[in-house]
Write a protein that holds these residues in place. Structure first.
Motif, PDB file in Angstrom:
ATOM      1  N   MET A   1     -14.128  -7.692   9.024  1.00  0.00           N
ATOM      2  CA  MET A   1     -13.948  -6.622   8.037  1.00  0.00           C
ATOM      3  C   MET A   1     -14.007  -5.274   8.752  1.00  0.00           C
ATOM      4  SD  MET A   1     -15.880  -6.382   4.408  1.00  0.00           S
ATOM      5  CE  MET A   1     -17.499  -6.110   5.048  1.00  0.00           C
ATOM      6  N   CYS A   2     -13.079  -4.423   8.441  1.00  0.00           N
ATOM      7  CA  CYS A   2     -13.065  -3.120   9.083  1.00  0.00           C
ATOM      8  C   CYS A   2     -13.072  -2.045   8.023  1.00  0.00           C
ATOM      9  CB  CYS A   2     -11.823  -2.969   9.955  1.00  0.00           C
ATOM     10  SG  CYS A   2     -10.340  -2.739   8.973  1.00  0.00           S
ATOM     11  N   GLY A   3     -12.864  -0.818   8.416  1.00  0.00           N
ATOM     12  CA  GLY A   3     -12.856   0.273   7.457  1.00  0.00           C
ATOM     13  C   GLY A   3     -11.597   1.100   7.563  1.00  0.00           C
ATOM     14  N   THR A  72     -11.835   1.802  11.492  1.00  0.00           N
ATOM     15  CA  THR A  72     -12.763   1.100  12.377  1.00  0.00           C
ATOM     16  C   THR A  72     -12.278  -0.337  12.455  1.00  0.00           C
ATOM     17  OG1 THR A  72     -14.202   0.869  10.435  1.00  0.00           O
ATOM     18  CG2 THR A  72     -14.831   2.512  12.087  1.00  0.00           C
ATOM     19  N   ARG A  73     -12.099  -0.826  13.684  1.00  0.00           N
ATOM     20  CA  ARG A  73     -11.482  -2.143  13.886  1.00  0.00           C
ATOM     21  C   ARG A  73     -12.527  -3.219  14.173  1.00  0.00           C
ATOM     22  NH1 ARG A  73      -8.591  -4.626  19.035  1.00  0.00           N
ATOM     23  NH2 ARG A  73      -7.429  -6.306  18.021  1.00  0.00           N
ATOM     24  N   TRP A  74     -12.304  -4.374  13.611  1.00  0.00           N
ATOM     25  CA  TRP A  74     -13.037  -5.579  13.975  1.00  0.00           C
ATOM     26  C   TRP A  74     -11.967  -6.550  14.461  1.00  0.00           C
ATOM     27  CZ3 TRP A  74     -18.049  -7.305  11.262  1.00  0.00           C
ATOM     28  CH2 TRP A  74     -18.567  -8.435  11.902  1.00  0.00           C
ATOM     29  N   ALA A  75     -11.819  -6.649  15.776  1.00  0.00           N
ATOM     30  CA  ALA A  75     -10.684  -7.349  16.376  1.00  0.00           C
ATOM     31  C   ALA A  75     -10.588  -8.805  15.930  1.00  0.00           C
ATOM     32  CB  ALA A  75     -10.795  -7.295  17.892  1.00  0.00           C
ATOM     33  N   THR A  76      -9.403  -9.192  15.510  1.00  0.00           N
ATOM     34  CA  THR A  76      -9.112 -10.610  15.278  1.00  0.00           C
ATOM     35  C   THR A  76      -8.030 -11.101  16.244  1.00  0.00           C
ATOM     36  OG1 THR A  76      -7.383 -10.190  13.630  1.00  0.00           O
ATOM     37  CG2 THR A  76      -9.651 -10.385  12.812  1.00  0.00           C
ATOM     38  N   HIS A  77      -7.107 -10.232  16.637  1.00  0.00           N
ATOM     39  CA  HIS A  77      -6.019 -10.595  17.542  1.00  0.00           C
ATOM     40  C   HIS A  77      -5.929  -9.535  18.633  1.00  0.00           C
ATOM     41  CE1 HIS A  77      -5.130 -12.862  13.937  1.00  0.00           C
ATOM     42  NE2 HIS A  77      -4.256 -13.603  14.606  1.00  0.00           N
ATOM     43  N   ALA A  85      -6.842  -0.607  19.656  1.00  0.00           N
ATOM     44  CA  ALA A  85      -7.454   0.113  18.535  1.00  0.00           C
ATOM     45  C   ALA A  85      -6.367   0.733  17.649  1.00  0.00           C
ATOM     46  CB  ALA A  85      -8.390   1.200  19.057  1.00  0.00           C
ATOM     47  N   HIS A  86      -6.609   0.725  16.373  1.00  0.00           N
ATOM     48  CA  HIS A  86      -5.691   1.357  15.419  1.00  0.00           C
ATOM     49  C   HIS A  86      -5.997   2.859  15.390  1.00  0.00           C
ATOM     50  CE1 HIS A  86      -5.387  -2.671  12.971  1.00  0.00           C
ATOM     51  NE2 HIS A  86      -5.806  -2.903  14.200  1.00  0.00           N
ATOM     52  N   PRO A  87      -5.120   3.716  14.913  1.00  0.00           N
ATOM     53  CA  PRO A  87      -3.797   3.463  14.353  1.00  0.00           C
ATOM     54  C   PRO A  87      -2.791   3.041  15.433  1.00  0.00           C
ATOM     55  CG  PRO A  87      -4.654   5.596  13.619  1.00  0.00           C
ATOM     56  CD  PRO A  87      -5.536   5.121  14.720  1.00  0.00           C
ATOM     57  N   ASN A  98      -6.356  -3.561   7.837  1.00  0.00           N
ATOM     58  CA  ASN A  98      -7.525  -4.428   7.705  1.00  0.00           C
ATOM     59  C   ASN A  98      -7.026  -5.810   7.280  1.00  0.00           C
ATOM     60  OD1 ASN A  98      -9.981  -4.764   5.065  1.00  0.00           O
ATOM     61  ND2 ASN A  98     -10.036  -5.592   7.112  1.00  0.00           N
ATOM     62  N   GLY A  99      -7.433  -6.848   8.036  1.00  0.00           N
ATOM     63  CA  GLY A  99      -7.060  -8.209   7.666  1.00  0.00           C
ATOM     64  C   GLY A  99      -6.280  -8.894   8.770  1.00  0.00           C
ATOM     65  N   ILE A 100      -5.544  -9.933   8.376  1.00  0.00           N
ATOM     66  CA  ILE A 100      -4.787 -10.735   9.345  1.00  0.00           C
ATOM     67  C   ILE A 100      -3.383 -10.986   8.802  1.00  0.00           C
ATOM     68  CG2 ILE A 100      -4.604 -13.034  10.387  1.00  0.00           C
ATOM     69  CD1 ILE A 100      -7.669 -13.101  10.497  1.00  0.00           C
ATOM     70  N   THR A 122      -2.120  -7.044  19.145  1.00  0.00           N
ATOM     71  CA  THR A 122      -2.561  -7.223  17.753  1.00  0.00           C
ATOM     72  C   THR A 122      -1.478  -7.843  16.879  1.00  0.00           C
ATOM     73  OG1 THR A 122      -1.762  -5.069  17.009  1.00  0.00           O
ATOM     74  CG2 THR A 122      -3.983  -5.150  17.953  1.00  0.00           C
ATOM     75  N   ASP A 123      -1.935  -8.482  15.802  1.00  0.00           N
ATOM     76  CA  ASP A 123      -1.024  -8.918  14.741  1.00  0.00           C
ATOM     77  C   ASP A 123      -0.477  -7.709  13.992  1.00  0.00           C
ATOM     78  OD1 ASP A 123      -3.666  -8.451  13.932  1.00  0.00           O
ATOM     79  OD2 ASP A 123      -3.471  -9.709  12.151  1.00  0.00           O
ATOM     80  N   THR A 124      -1.266  -6.633  13.960  1.00  0.00           N
ATOM     81  CA  THR A 124      -0.951  -5.441  13.169  1.00  0.00           C
ATOM     82  C   THR A 124       0.361  -4.781  13.576  1.00  0.00           C
ATOM     83  OG1 THR A 124      -3.311  -5.023  12.903  1.00  0.00           O
ATOM     84  CG2 THR A 124      -1.828  -3.144  12.564  1.00  0.00           C
TER      85      THR A 124
HETATM   86  N1  GLU Z   1      -6.104  -8.106  12.704  1.00  0.00           N
HETATM   87  C1  GLU Z   1      -6.162  -6.729  13.058  1.00  0.00           C
HETATM   88  C2  GLU Z   1      -6.536  -6.547  14.524  1.00  0.00           C
HETATM   89  O1  GLU Z   1      -6.999  -7.432  15.155  1.00  0.00           O
HETATM   90  C3  GLU Z   1      -7.100  -5.933  12.149  1.00  0.00           C
HETATM   91  C4  GLU Z   1      -8.543  -6.322  12.310  1.00  0.00           C
HETATM   92  C5  GLU Z   1      -9.443  -5.580  11.335  1.00  0.00           C
HETATM   93  O2  GLU Z   1      -9.431  -5.915  10.140  1.00  0.00           O
HETATM   94  O3  GLU Z   1     -10.151  -4.680  11.805  1.00  0.00           O
HETATM   95  O4  GLU Z   1      -6.341  -5.493  15.060  1.00  0.00           O
END
Ligand code: GLU
Length: 198
Positions: A1-3, A72-77, A85-87, A98-100, A122-124
């Protein structure tokens, strides 16, 4: 989960975005970033680790603009580093997610075959080039969002800036929270309505 935070305001956005991200720290994260639109152009600052690192980057190299998005990122990919890091950005779009995106592999292959080259693991990033491609086909930003979202599988909340669109902050969600806030001549997006607004 991120913000996620988005502000279409009248005051400098970057300090307010950082403040909003601090309110979302409880959700956990490994890196953070902010993008704003200045004279129609995207600019961004990102940092691995805690928000104080992003704060230091912004202090050394301030980000102007009254329209922006923060994450704020919580890395999944992809590993937790500044590149991932986003953006994430193209020459047309800046985006936080946020998400997958479950179907990012076929989408990435499709977009790479069209000539788009990816900077991150990233998947993003597929959403960035999906929207960029639709905009380049002549769709309006809103049409591109509607059509682009239809291509995505998975759960997501996103916030988007488009070059040349100084009055436009777009958001979309499926299965992940994203609240819309109405201020006095301002608009907001946030992952958590209560914490974003306090
Ligand atoms: N899946 C995305 C990533 O890994 C977003 C992760 C997130 O929700 O922070 O960058």
């Amino acid at each position: 989960m991120c913000g996620i935070i988005g502000i279409l305001g009248t005051d400098l956005a970057a300090p307010r975005l950082l403040d909003g991200l601090r309110r979302l720290e409880y959700r956990g994260y490994d890196s953070a970033g902010i993008a704003t639109l200045v004279n129609g152009q995207i600019d961004r600052r990102r940092a691995e680790g805690k928000l104080r690192n992003l704060d230091a980057v912004l202090a050394a190299d301030p980000l102007p603009g009254v329209l922006g998005i923060g994450h704020t990122r919580w890395a999944t990919h992809g590993v937790a580093n500044t590149t991932n890091a986003h953006p994430h950005t193209s020459d047309r779009v800046a985006l936080v997610h946020n998400g997958i995106i479950e179907n990012f592999r076929p989408l990435r292959a499709e977009l790479e075959a069209k000539g788009y080259s990816f900077d991150t693991e990233t998947d993003t990033e597929v959403i960035v080039y999906l929207l960029t491609d639709l905009l380049k086909q002549g769709l309006s930003p809103k049409q591109a969002m509607v059509q682009g979202m239809q291509r995505l599988d998975g759960a997501f909340a996103i916030a988007v800036l488009v070059t040349g669109e100084d009055g436009l902050l777009m958001g979309a969600r499926r299965g992940s929270p994203l609240a819309v806030g109405y201020g006095d001549g301002e608009m907001f997006l946030g992952s958590d309505a209560w914490r974003s607004a306090r």
